[in-house]
Design a protein around this motif. Structure first.
Motif, PDB file in Angstrom:
ATOM      1  N   SER A  48     -35.862 -45.537  14.975  1.00 11.51           N
ATOM      2  CA  SER A  48     -36.626 -46.119  13.768  1.00 11.51           C
ATOM      3  C   SER A  48     -36.953 -45.256  12.661  1.00 11.51           C
ATOM      4  CB  SER A  48     -37.822 -46.709  14.086  1.00 11.51           C
ATOM      5  OG  SER A  48     -38.864 -45.578  15.127  1.00 11.51           O
ATOM      6  N   PHE A  49     -36.541 -43.778  12.912  1.00 15.03           N
ATOM      7  CA  PHE A  49     -36.802 -42.928  11.705  1.00 15.03           C
ATOM      8  C   PHE A  49     -35.797 -42.959  10.778  1.00 15.03           C
ATOM      9  CE2 PHE A  49     -39.409 -39.819  14.802  1.00 15.03           C
ATOM     10  CZ  PHE A  49     -40.176 -40.907  15.098  1.00 15.03           C
ATOM     11  N   THR A  50     -35.800 -43.648   9.813  1.00 18.31           N
ATOM     12  CA  THR A  50     -34.679 -43.979   8.870  1.00 18.31           C
ATOM     13  C   THR A  50     -34.793 -43.378   7.618  1.00 18.31           C
ATOM     14  OG1 THR A  50     -35.648 -46.129   8.105  1.00 18.31           O
ATOM     15  CG2 THR A  50     -34.112 -46.191  10.096  1.00 18.31           C
ATOM     16  N   ASP A  51     -35.993 -42.497   7.210  1.00 18.30           N
ATOM     17  CA  ASP A  51     -36.098 -41.975   5.897  1.00 18.30           C
ATOM     18  C   ASP A  51     -34.992 -40.878   5.813  1.00 18.30           C
ATOM     19  OD1 ASP A  51     -37.717 -39.235   6.601  1.00 18.30           O
ATOM     20  OD2 ASP A  51     -38.157 -41.031   7.910  1.00 18.30           O
ATOM     21  N   ASP A  52     -34.612 -40.305   4.550  1.00 19.55           N
ATOM     22  CA  ASP A  52     -33.678 -39.267   4.390  1.00 19.55           C
ATOM     23  C   ASP A  52     -34.051 -37.848   5.275  1.00 19.55           C
ATOM     24  OD1 ASP A  52     -32.607 -40.889   2.561  1.00 19.55           O
ATOM     25  OD2 ASP A  52     -33.500 -40.093   0.837  1.00 19.55           O
ATOM     26  N   LEU A  53     -35.384 -37.606   5.194  1.00 19.93           N
ATOM     27  CA  LEU A  53     -35.895 -36.298   6.263  1.00 19.93           C
ATOM     28  C   LEU A  53     -35.169 -36.583   7.523  1.00 19.93           C
ATOM     29  CD1 LEU A  53     -36.955 -33.413   6.448  1.00 19.93           C
ATOM     30  CD2 LEU A  53     -39.033 -34.754   6.790  1.00 19.93           C
ATOM     31  N   ALA A  54     -35.686 -37.958   8.030  1.00 26.83           N
ATOM     32  CA  ALA A  54     -35.395 -38.184   9.394  1.00 26.83           C
ATOM     33  C   ALA A  54     -33.782 -37.770   9.918  1.00 26.83           C
ATOM     34  CB  ALA A  54     -35.562 -39.457   9.654  1.00 26.83           C
ATOM     35  N   TRP A  55     -32.765 -38.380   8.679  1.00 29.16           N
ATOM     36  CA  TRP A  55     -31.532 -38.224   9.119  1.00 29.16           C
ATOM     37  C   TRP A  55     -30.908 -36.896   8.908  1.00 29.16           C
ATOM     38  CZ3 TRP A  55     -28.677 -42.059  10.982  1.00 29.16           C
ATOM     39  CH2 TRP A  55     -29.126 -43.326  10.562  1.00 29.16           C
ATOM     40  N   MET A  56     -31.459 -36.019   8.060  1.00 25.65           N
ATOM     41  CA  MET A  56     -31.290 -34.536   8.132  1.00 25.65           C
ATOM     42  C   MET A  56     -31.753 -33.678   9.338  1.00 25.65           C
ATOM     43  SD  MET A  56     -32.651 -31.522   5.511  1.00 25.65           S
ATOM     44  CE  MET A  56     -34.228 -31.734   6.381  1.00 25.65           C
ATOM     45  N   VAL A  57     -32.941 -34.218   9.794  1.00 24.38           N
ATOM     46  CA  VAL A  57     -33.398 -33.467  10.854  1.00 24.38           C
ATOM     47  C   VAL A  57     -32.418 -33.972  11.989  1.00 24.38           C
ATOM     48  CG1 VAL A  57     -35.359 -33.292  12.589  1.00 24.38           C
ATOM     49  CG2 VAL A  57     -35.699 -33.106  10.010  1.00 24.38           C
ATOM     50  N   GLN A  58     -32.143 -35.134  12.329  1.00 25.40           N
ATOM     51  CA  GLN A  58     -31.388 -35.501  13.205  1.00 25.40           C
ATOM     52  C   GLN A  58     -30.424 -34.877  13.473  1.00 25.40           C
ATOM     53  OE1 GLN A  58     -30.653 -39.924  14.146  1.00 25.40           O
ATOM     54  NE2 GLN A  58     -32.646 -40.322  12.678  1.00 25.40           N
ATOM     55  N   ARG A  59     -29.375 -34.517  12.187  1.00 23.78           N
ATOM     56  CA  ARG A  59     -28.197 -33.811  12.365  1.00 23.78           C
ATOM     57  C   ARG A  59     -28.317 -32.449  12.898  1.00 23.78           C
ATOM     58  NH1 ARG A  59     -26.863 -35.247   7.616  1.00 23.78           N
ATOM     59  NH2 ARG A  59     -25.191 -36.734   8.608  1.00 23.78           N
ATOM     60  N   GLN A  60     -29.475 -31.946  12.234  1.00 21.09           N
ATOM     61  CA  GLN A  60     -29.779 -30.227  12.699  1.00 21.09           C
ATOM     62  C   GLN A  60     -30.222 -30.257  14.072  1.00 21.09           C
ATOM     63  OE1 GLN A  60     -33.069 -28.832   9.938  1.00 21.09           O
ATOM     64  NE2 GLN A  60     -31.896 -29.147   8.328  1.00 21.09           N
ATOM     65  N   LEU A  61     -30.840 -31.104  14.527  1.00 18.92           N
ATOM     66  CA  LEU A  61     -31.276 -31.292  15.903  1.00 18.92           C
ATOM     67  C   LEU A  61     -30.352 -31.319  16.715  1.00 18.92           C
ATOM     68  CD1 LEU A  61     -34.299 -30.658  17.321  1.00 18.92           C
ATOM     69  CD2 LEU A  61     -34.497 -32.974  17.544  1.00 18.92           C
ATOM     70  N   VAL A  62     -29.438 -32.429  16.756  1.00 20.52           N
ATOM     71  CA  VAL A  62     -28.224 -32.936  17.696  1.00 20.52           C
ATOM     72  C   VAL A  62     -27.088 -31.691  17.392  1.00 20.52           C
ATOM     73  CG1 VAL A  62     -26.248 -34.236  17.730  1.00 20.52           C
ATOM     74  CG2 VAL A  62     -28.634 -35.166  17.517  1.00 20.52           C
ATOM     75  N   ASN A  63     -26.854 -31.093  16.252  1.00 19.05           N
ATOM     76  CA  ASN A  63     -25.655 -29.861  16.143  1.00 19.05           C
ATOM     77  C   ASN A  63     -26.235 -28.590  16.582  1.00 19.05           C
ATOM     78  OD1 ASN A  63     -23.834 -32.075  15.593  1.00 19.05           O
ATOM     79  ND2 ASN A  63     -24.107 -31.954  13.347  1.00 19.05           N
ATOM     80  N   GLY A  64     -27.546 -28.502  15.886  1.00 19.78           N
ATOM     81  CA  GLY A  64     -27.940 -27.002  16.180  1.00 19.78           C
ATOM     82  C   GLY A  64     -28.857 -26.845  17.363  1.00 19.78           C
ATOM     83  N   TYR A  65     -29.244 -27.817  18.133  1.00 17.52           N
ATOM     84  CA  TYR A  65     -30.005 -27.711  19.500  1.00 17.52           C
ATOM     85  C   TYR A  65     -29.419 -28.058  20.427  1.00 17.52           C
ATOM     86  CZ  TYR A  65     -34.010 -27.542  22.425  1.00 17.52           C
ATOM     87  OH  TYR A  65     -34.891 -27.611  23.731  1.00 17.52           O
TER      88      TYR A  65
END
Length: 209
Positions: free
Chosen positions: A89-106
């Motif tokens: 449900s987090f669909t704002d631009d920041l959420a998409w960026m954070v998701q990518r960072q968290l999945v790939n970087g963490y």
């Protein structure tokens, strides 16, 4: 405790049963959401989350001992799949960026670290080499591998671990020769048949003359 920078937040690196996990509080922090947002999302949709796959539960003593977290009611450790379900449900631009960072970087960074890890070529002990050879033998035997293939695998293991074995330890069958013989047999048989037929024909013609 080690941390990874995600959206200017020092995310603590937590692991459980060999995989990266995180907490509701950390998810709220990296997404700049009010504290309690991720927990509410989880509680509202808990029936869709599978314990042992999307999250793990640790009691207060385990939380304190394993992660240094004071949690009177225990904690839920969220896996990569659980995290992705939570933030749908987090669909704002920041959420998409954070998701990518968290999945790939963490979450997936641990997998990359395992792939890059260099394991020693030499066995630290004879027992270690023997255990590895036994494991190989069992797997190959269950797969129905021929005895000579199991011997060849053992020979490679011995070479890797610096163990000398006799030169003729492996005696694979001469498959190529066998295949050539099998391939040539029908041709040879046809040739013999043709020769016999020609001979009979010549004899028959001689009698007629």
């Amino acid at each position: 405790m080690n941390t990874i920078k995600v959206n200017n937040y020092d995310l603590p690196v937590r692991e459980f049963q060999g995989q990266r996990v995180t907490t509701f509080r950390d998810i709220d922090a990296v997404h700049n959401r009010p504290e309690g947002t991720a927990r509410k999302r989880f509680n509202d949709n808990q029936k869709h989350f599978l314990e042992g796959t999307d999250y793990f539960v640790r009691n207060p003593d385990e939380a304190a001992r394993e992660y240094g977290i004071i949690a009177p009611n225990g904690i839920k450790l969220i896996t990569e799949s659980g995290y992705l379900m939570l933030v749908k449900s987090f669909t704002d631009d920041l959420a998409w960026m954070v998701q990518r960072q968290l999945v790939n970087g963490y979450f997936r960074a641990r997998v990359d670290e395992e792939r890059k890890r260099v394991y020693p070529v030499k066995a630290s002990s004879l027992g270690e080499a023997v255990n590895w050879a036994k494991l190989q033998h069992t797997v190959q035997k269950e797969q129905g591998s021929a005895a000579w293939k199991r011997a060849a695998a053992f020979e490679r293991t011995a070479q890797q671990f610096g163990i000398d074995i006799i030169p003729d330890f492996v005696e694979p069958p001469k498959w190529e020769d066998q295949q050539l013989a099998l391939t040539a047999a029908p041709t040879m048989l046809i040739g013999h048949v043709d020769t016999i037929a020609m001979g009979q024909q010549q004899v028959s013609q001689g009698k007629q003359e």
